[in-house]
Design a protein around this motif. Structure first.
Motif, PDB file in Angstrom:
ATOM      1  N   LEU A  60      23.117 -37.258   5.870  1.00  0.00           N
ATOM      2  CA  LEU A  60      24.055 -36.766   4.856  1.00  0.00           C
ATOM      3  C   LEU A  60      23.363 -35.801   3.892  1.00  0.00           C
ATOM      4  O   LEU A  60      23.928 -34.772   3.507  1.00  0.00           O
ATOM      5  CB  LEU A  60      24.660 -37.942   4.090  1.00  0.00           C
ATOM      6  CG  LEU A  60      25.643 -38.828   4.857  1.00  0.00           C
ATOM      7  CD1 LEU A  60      26.116 -39.984   3.983  1.00  0.00           C
ATOM      8  CD2 LEU A  60      26.844 -38.020   5.353  1.00  0.00           C
ATOM      9  N   ALA A  61      22.123 -36.149   3.513  1.00  0.00           N
ATOM     10  CA  ALA A  61      21.374 -35.245   2.643  1.00  0.00           C
ATOM     11  C   ALA A  61      21.082 -33.919   3.340  1.00  0.00           C
ATOM     12  O   ALA A  61      21.148 -32.847   2.730  1.00  0.00           O
ATOM     13  CB  ALA A  61      20.074 -35.920   2.199  1.00  0.00           C
ATOM     14  N   ALA A  62      20.763 -33.978   4.634  1.00  0.00           N
ATOM     15  CA  ALA A  62      20.487 -32.751   5.384  1.00  0.00           C
ATOM     16  C   ALA A  62      21.707 -31.841   5.407  1.00  0.00           C
ATOM     17  O   ALA A  62      21.599 -30.631   5.169  1.00  0.00           O
ATOM     18  CB  ALA A  62      20.044 -33.103   6.802  1.00  0.00           C
ATOM     19  N   LEU A 108      16.820 -28.727   7.139  1.00  0.00           N
ATOM     20  CA  LEU A 108      16.420 -28.960   8.531  1.00  0.00           C
ATOM     21  C   LEU A 108      15.290 -29.977   8.614  1.00  0.00           C
ATOM     22  O   LEU A 108      15.241 -30.802   9.544  1.00  0.00           O
ATOM     23  CB  LEU A 108      16.002 -27.635   9.176  1.00  0.00           C
ATOM     24  CG  LEU A 108      17.127 -26.626   9.432  1.00  0.00           C
ATOM     25  CD1 LEU A 108      16.554 -25.321   9.968  1.00  0.00           C
ATOM     26  CD2 LEU A 108      18.147 -27.192  10.398  1.00  0.00           C
ATOM     27  N   GLY A 109      14.373 -29.918   7.655  1.00  0.00           N
ATOM     28  CA  GLY A 109      13.302 -30.894   7.655  1.00  0.00           C
ATOM     29  C   GLY A 109      13.814 -32.306   7.422  1.00  0.00           C
ATOM     30  O   GLY A 109      13.354 -33.252   8.064  1.00  0.00           O
ATOM     31  N   LEU A 110      14.789 -32.466   6.523  1.00  0.00           N
ATOM     32  CA  LEU A 110      15.368 -33.786   6.294  1.00  0.00           C
ATOM     33  C   LEU A 110      16.092 -34.299   7.536  1.00  0.00           C
ATOM     34  O   LEU A 110      16.016 -35.483   7.873  1.00  0.00           O
ATOM     35  CB  LEU A 110      16.343 -33.725   5.114  1.00  0.00           C
ATOM     36  CG  LEU A 110      15.728 -33.607   3.715  1.00  0.00           C
ATOM     37  CD1 LEU A 110      16.818 -33.381   2.676  1.00  0.00           C
ATOM     38  CD2 LEU A 110      14.913 -34.830   3.390  1.00  0.00           C
ATOM     39  N   GLY A 111      16.794 -33.391   8.209  1.00  0.00           N
ATOM     40  CA  GLY A 111      17.523 -33.806   9.399  1.00  0.00           C
ATOM     41  C   GLY A 111      16.618 -34.187  10.551  1.00  0.00           C
ATOM     42  O   GLY A 111      16.983 -35.017  11.391  1.00  0.00           O
ATOM     43  N   ALA A 112      15.435 -33.596  10.594  1.00  0.00           N
ATOM     44  CA  ALA A 112      14.514 -33.868  11.705  1.00  0.00           C
ATOM     45  C   ALA A 112      13.487 -34.936  11.378  1.00  0.00           C
ATOM     46  O   ALA A 112      12.710 -35.329  12.254  1.00  0.00           O
ATOM     47  CB  ALA A 112      13.786 -32.581  12.102  1.00  0.00           C
ATOM     48  N   GLY A 122       8.147 -30.873   9.105  1.00  0.00           N
ATOM     49  CA  GLY A 122       7.706 -29.734   8.301  1.00  0.00           C
ATOM     50  C   GLY A 122       7.691 -28.447   9.101  1.00  0.00           C
ATOM     51  O   GLY A 122       8.046 -27.378   8.590  1.00  0.00           O
ATOM     52  N   LEU A 123       7.274 -28.527  10.374  1.00  0.00           N
ATOM     53  CA  LEU A 123       7.248 -27.338  11.228  1.00  0.00           C
ATOM     54  C   LEU A 123       8.666 -26.825  11.476  1.00  0.00           C
ATOM     55  O   LEU A 123       8.919 -25.607  11.441  1.00  0.00           O
ATOM     56  CB  LEU A 123       6.564 -27.670  12.543  1.00  0.00           C
ATOM     57  CG  LEU A 123       6.431 -26.525  13.555  1.00  0.00           C
ATOM     58  CD1 LEU A 123       5.627 -25.383  12.948  1.00  0.00           C
ATOM     59  CD2 LEU A 123       5.803 -27.019  14.847  1.00  0.00           C
TER      60      LEU A 123
END
Length: 318
Positions: A60-62, A108-112, A122-123
């Motif tokens: 949800l945050a992502a 995208l980092g939060l979703g992954a 991070g990548l």
């Protein structure tokens, strides 16, 4: 209720003339891209309800961060479009597309993100930032046409123009209530004339004192008259009231156009004076205009041959 259609090639029902072309809204060529990125992030939203509490919060945050990034990017594209169409403009105060790029990478980092895979997340986030920059570009980082403009005068002019643009926006909002596309295009044409005066003031903030009455008193009166006309015309649909309002706009537009021309002529006069003063100073220093350079005689055999062919023709012409 039926409404008469009006467009660029539609005739005026009153006198048979073609409607004036309304000024096109300022829109960036990439303005439609952010919504597609938001749509692409919807799987984060749906998959959130099939995970544990931590996974649901992360997804949800992502989605929320990516949606916020695209909103910020849309605002940045609108600011860039306004910057590009103006001859004189300051860079946007907030680099919105840059912030949108950072938020995109964060979303995208939060979703992954998964336990033990922070480096991979991070990548992915860094890759998202780079792709955002490639897709939407960078924010304008330099002022345009502001060389030699006094900062204090420029700030005063900017505030005055912002207030005047607010009056124009209120005029447009008021005329929308009439439901008449002809009147909407007529107000747009008047607004384009006023915006030309804005450009003059942006390029030379020293003219603000001369244009203050037009950008303040006259535009305030035009806004108030438009609001009263819209309310009255919507109730009565009186042709005489409409004709009176259009005549009022015609007279006001002529005044604004004349003021812009006078300001431009004043700038030209100042330039002529500066040039004449500079020429006098150069003359006192003994500097004279150089004679036009003479061309050297042809040196190669081919050049001399061609010159020999052309010389008789020139002599005959004389």
């Amino acid at each position: 209720m039926a409404k008469r259609y009006g467009g660029r090639f539609s005739p005026d029902p009153r006198n048979g003339n073609v409607n004036p072309v309304p000024s096109a809204p300022i829109r960036h060529r990439l303005a439609s891209r952010p919504k597609y990125v938001t749509l692409a992030a919807i799987p984060f939203l749906f998959s959130a309800f099939f995970q544990d509490a931590a996974g649901m919060a992360g997804n949800l945050a992502a989605f929320g961060v990516i949606a916020s990034a695209m909103w910020m990017t849309t605002e940045g594209l609108a600011a860039e479009a306004a910057y590009q169409v103006r001859r004189v403009a300051r860079r946007p105060a907030i680099p919105r597309k840059l912030f949108g790029s950072v938020l995109t990478g964060l979303g995208l980092g939060l979703g992954a993100a998964e336990p033990g895979s922070l480096a991979g997340a991070g990548l992915i986030g860094a890759t998202g930032m780079v792709l955002h920059w490639l897709a939407f570009g960078a924010d304008p980082m330099r002022d345009k046409g502001m060389a030699g403009v006094d900062d204090f005068q420029g700030e005063r002019a900017r505030k005055m123009i912002e207030d005047a643009e607010g009056h124009l926006a209120q005029m447009r909002d008021a005329i929308l209530r009439t439901g008449d596309r002809w009147l909407e295009s007529r107000v747009d044409r008047f607004a384009a004339t006023v915006e030309d005066l804005f450009d003059r003031v942006r390029s030379n903030p020293g003219d603000l004192s001369a244009a203050r009455r037009y950008m303040g008193v006259y535009l305030t009166g035009a806004r108030d008259a438009t609001i009263k006309f819209a309310d009255l015309y919507r109730r009565t649909n009186d042709p005489a009231t409409r004709a009176s309002y259009e005549t009022f706009l015609d007279d006001l537009e002529k005044d604004f156009s004349a003021k812009s021309r006078r300001m431009l002529e004043g700038d030209k006069t100042d330039l002529d004076i500066e040039i004449s003063v500079l020429r006098e100073r150069l003359a006192r220093e003994g500097v004279r205009a150089s004679e036009p350079a003479q061309l050297d005689a042809p040196r190669t055999e081919t050049a001399r041959f061609l010159d020999g062919l052309l010389t008789p023709d020139r002599d005959k012409a004389r």
